[in-house]
Design an enzyme around this catalytic site. Structure first.
Site, PDB file in Angstrom:
ATOM      1  N   LYS A  67      -2.602  -3.260   7.168  1.00  0.00           N
ATOM      2  CA  LYS A  67      -1.179  -3.088   7.358  1.00  0.00           C
ATOM      3  C   LYS A  67      -0.853  -2.340   8.109  1.00  0.00           C
ATOM      4  O   LYS A  67       0.162  -3.284   9.221  1.00  0.00           O
ATOM      5  CB  LYS A  67      -0.786  -2.130   5.843  1.00  0.00           C
ATOM      6  CG  LYS A  67      -0.831  -3.249   4.898  1.00  0.00           C
ATOM      7  CD  LYS A  67       0.009  -2.721   3.176  1.00  0.00           C
ATOM      8  CE  LYS A  67      -0.049  -3.750   2.192  1.00  0.00           C
ATOM      9  NZ  LYS A  67       0.718  -3.518   1.242  1.00  0.00           N
ATOM     10  N   ASP A 103       6.738  -4.954  -0.235  1.00  0.00           N
ATOM     11  CA  ASP A 103       6.423  -4.579  -1.064  1.00  0.00           C
ATOM     12  C   ASP A 103       7.213  -3.298  -2.073  1.00  0.00           C
ATOM     13  O   ASP A 103       7.118  -3.222  -2.931  1.00  0.00           O
ATOM     14  CB  ASP A 103       5.649  -3.553  -0.565  1.00  0.00           C
ATOM     15  CG  ASP A 103       3.943  -4.117   0.151  1.00  0.00           C
ATOM     16  OD1 ASP A 103       3.426  -4.725  -1.215  1.00  0.00           O
ATOM     17  OD2 ASP A 103       3.037  -3.912   0.480  1.00  0.00           O
ATOM     18  N   ALA A 133       0.934   2.503   1.094  1.00  0.00           N
ATOM     19  CA  ALA A 133       1.218   2.228  -0.917  1.00  0.00           C
ATOM     20  C   ALA A 133       2.008   3.068  -1.202  1.00  0.00           C
ATOM     21  O   ALA A 133       3.852   2.782  -1.889  1.00  0.00           O
ATOM     22  CB  ALA A 133       0.456   2.241  -2.026  1.00  0.00           C
ATOM     23  N   VAL A 155      -0.981  18.303   1.586  1.00  0.00           N
ATOM     24  CA  VAL A 155      -0.090  18.577   1.820  1.00  0.00           C
ATOM     25  C   VAL A 155       0.226  18.137   3.585  1.00  0.00           C
ATOM     26  O   VAL A 155       1.343  17.312   3.669  1.00  0.00           O
ATOM     27  CB  VAL A 155       0.707  19.796   1.896  1.00  0.00           C
ATOM     28  CG1 VAL A 155       1.979  20.586   1.888  1.00  0.00           C
ATOM     29  CG2 VAL A 155       0.170  20.589  -0.052  1.00  0.00           C
ATOM     30  N   GLY A 228       1.051  -2.746 -12.668  1.00  0.00           N
ATOM     31  CA  GLY A 228       1.567  -3.481 -10.873  1.00  0.00           C
ATOM     32  C   GLY A 228       1.810  -4.270 -10.821  1.00  0.00           C
ATOM     33  O   GLY A 228       2.062  -5.820  -9.113  1.00  0.00           O
TER      34      GLY A 228
END
Length: 265
Positions: A67, A103, A133, A155, A228
Site C-alpha cells: 500500500k 478503506d 490499517a 508508543v 471486517g
C-alpha cells in the site's frame, strides 16, 4: 476489449475481493475480469504497475505489503490517500497512475450498516495498532468528527501516526470511555473488555475468521460488533465504480462472500 483489474498483495490467495467484484461484474454483464496478483516483492509490484501504465490493466486494489509503495509510485493521489500515507486503489489511464484510499469509506459504511445507532462525532474512539490499517481507520474517524486515540504496544509508532494525522496517543485507561474500539491489528488484541462501556461498539478490520476472538468476546459481553467483511464490501463499492465506471448492481455480495468463506449468513 476485456477490461482487466484485480487485487494485489502477498499473500493474496485468501482474498475475497475477486468474489465480490466478480459478482458485480456478472450482474452488470460487463466484459471484464477481476483477478488476484501476487508479486513476490517490491520489484514485482513495480512491474505490475508498469503493466498498468502500458494499458494492460484498468486498475488494482492494493493490500499488504504494497500500500505504501502504491502511493509512492502514483502520479497523482487524493488527499485521503496522502493523509493515510498509503493507497489501496490504483487506477491507470493514459499512462498515468492515480492513487486513492477507500478503506476509510469502507470503515464508515461498515459502522453505518452494523452499528447504525452509533454516532462518533465528538465522542472518544480508540484505534488499536499503528500500521497502515490503523492509519486509514484513524483518518476516517477523525474526518467523521471523532476524538481519535491510538493505542499501540510500541508508543513511538503510535506517536508517528498521531503526529501525522493530528490525533492523540492514549493508554489502556482510554478504553473505559471509548464509544468505539477498532482493532487494526492482524492479531487478537490484548485488552480487558471488562473495562469497556456497556454501550461500546467493537470493530475488527480482519475478516478471517469472520467472528474473530475479539468480536466473539465482545458479543459474549452483549456489545455491538462490526466485522471486517462489512468493511471489505464497503471499500469495494467505490473501488468498483472507479475501476469499471458504473455503480455496483444490487447483489447480495455478503451472502456470496460468506459462502466463499464457508460461513452461514
Amino acid at each position: 476489449m476485456t477490461v482487466i483489474a484485480g487485487v494485489v498483495g502477498q499473500p493474496i490467495a485468501h482474498s475475497l475481493s475477486p468474489v465480490i467484484h466478480g459478482a458485480w461484474i456478472a450482474a452488470a454483464g460487463l466484459d471484464a475480469v477481476y483477478r488476484r496478483f501476487g508479486p513476490a516483492d517490491a520489484d514485482g509490484f513495480a512491474e505490475l504497475v508498469d503493466q498498468g501504465r502500458r494499458g494492460a490493466l484498468r486498475g488494482l486494489n492494493v493490500t499488504a505489503p504494497f500500500k505504501e509503495q502504491a502511493l509512492a509510485l502514483a502520479d497523482e493521489a487524493t488527499g485521503t490517500a496522502r493523509a493515510c500515507g498509503a493507497a489501496n486503489l490504483l487506477v491507470f489511464e493514459n499512462g498515468r497512475v492515480r492513487a486513492d484510499s477507500t478503506d476509510g469509506l469502507g470503515l464508515i459504511a461498515a459502522l453505518a450498516g452494523q452499528a447504525p445507532a452509533l454516532n462518533v462525532a465528538g465522542r472518544p474512539v480508540v484505534v488499536l495498532g499503528a500500521g497502515g490499517a490503523a492509519r486509514a481507520a484513524a483518518a476516517a474517524l477523525k474526518a467523521a468528527g471523532a476524538e481519535v486515540g491510538v493505542l499501540n504496544r510500541t508508543v513511538e509508532r503510535a506517536r508517528a501516526l498521531a503526529d501525522d494525522l493530528g490525533v492523540a496517543v492514549v493508554d489502556a485507561a482510554a478504553l473505559g470511555e471509548a464509544a468505539l474500539v477498532v482493532n487494526a491489528l492482524s492479531v487478537p488484541p490484548a485488552i480487558d473488555l471488562a473495562a469497556l462501556r456497556s454501550d461500546a461498539v467493537l470493530m475488527d478490520m480482519t475478516y478471517r475468521p469472520l467472528a474473530t476472538p475479539f468480536l466473539a468476546d465482545g458479543r459474549a459481553r452483549g456489545l455491538t460488533t462490526v466485522d471486517g467483511l462489512a468493511m471489505l464490501i464497503g471499500q469495494a463499492e467505490p473501488s468498483f465504480r472507479a475501476l469499471f465506471g458504473i455503480a455496483p448492481r444490487d447483489v447480495d455480495v455478503r451472502a456470496v462472500a460468506l459462502k466463499a468463506l464457508g460461513e452461514a449468513a
